[in-house]
Design a protein around this motif. Structure first.
Motif, PDB file in Angstrom:
ATOM      1  N   LEU A  40      20.405 -78.408  99.524  1.00  0.00           N
ATOM      2  CA  LEU A  40      18.959 -78.428  99.750  1.00  0.00           C
ATOM      3  C   LEU A  40      18.617 -78.232 101.225  1.00  0.00           C
ATOM      4  N   ARG A  41      19.421 -78.833 102.103  1.00  0.00           N
ATOM      5  CA  ARG A  41      19.204 -78.680 103.533  1.00  0.00           C
ATOM      6  C   ARG A  41      19.416 -77.225 103.940  1.00  0.00           C
ATOM      7  N   ASN A  42      20.449 -76.607 103.425  1.00  0.00           N
ATOM      8  CA  ASN A  42      20.742 -75.209 103.707  1.00  0.00           C
ATOM      9  C   ASN A  42      19.625 -74.315 103.167  1.00  0.00           C
ATOM     10  N   GLN A  43      19.123 -74.645 101.998  1.00  0.00           N
ATOM     11  CA  GLN A  43      18.047 -73.868 101.374  1.00  0.00           C
ATOM     12  C   GLN A  43      16.763 -73.949 102.196  1.00  0.00           C
ATOM     13  N   LYS A  44      16.512 -75.112 102.782  1.00  0.00           N
ATOM     14  CA  LYS A  44      15.324 -75.307 103.611  1.00  0.00           C
ATOM     15  C   LYS A  44      15.352 -74.377 104.822  1.00  0.00           C
ATOM     16  N   PHE A  45      16.504 -74.313 105.497  1.00  0.00           N
ATOM     17  CA  PHE A  45      16.628 -73.445 106.663  1.00  0.00           C
ATOM     18  C   PHE A  45      16.580 -71.972 106.264  1.00  0.00           C
ATOM     19  N   CYS A  46      17.117 -71.675 105.118  1.00  0.00           N
ATOM     20  CA  CYS A  46      17.103 -70.299 104.619  1.00  0.00           C
ATOM     21  C   CYS A  46      15.664 -69.835 104.393  1.00  0.00           C
TER      22      CYS A  46
END
Length: 57
Positions: A40-46
């Motif tokens: 989810l954290r990676n998706q947010k930055f993406c």
């Protein structure tokens, strides 16, 4: 008097079609509840850096 059976297939199909058999409504966005926090954290930055507002030079 004999009670009418509700278990017979003929009666059940009539009852199902009386209100119409509807497809399951699909949601626009899938819930992220209970997903992997690292993902989810990676998706947010993406989403933050790969949006349509950003232009490449």
């Amino acid at each position: 008097m004999v009670k009418q059976k509700n278990a017979c297939q003929h009666n059940n199909t009539q009852k199902a079609h009386a209100n119409g058999i509807k497809k399951k409504k699909r949601t626009k966005y899938v819930s992220t509840k209970g997903m992997d926090p690292k993902f989810l954290r990676n998706q947010k930055f993406c989403k933050k850096y790969n949006g349509s507002k950003r232009t490449q030079d």
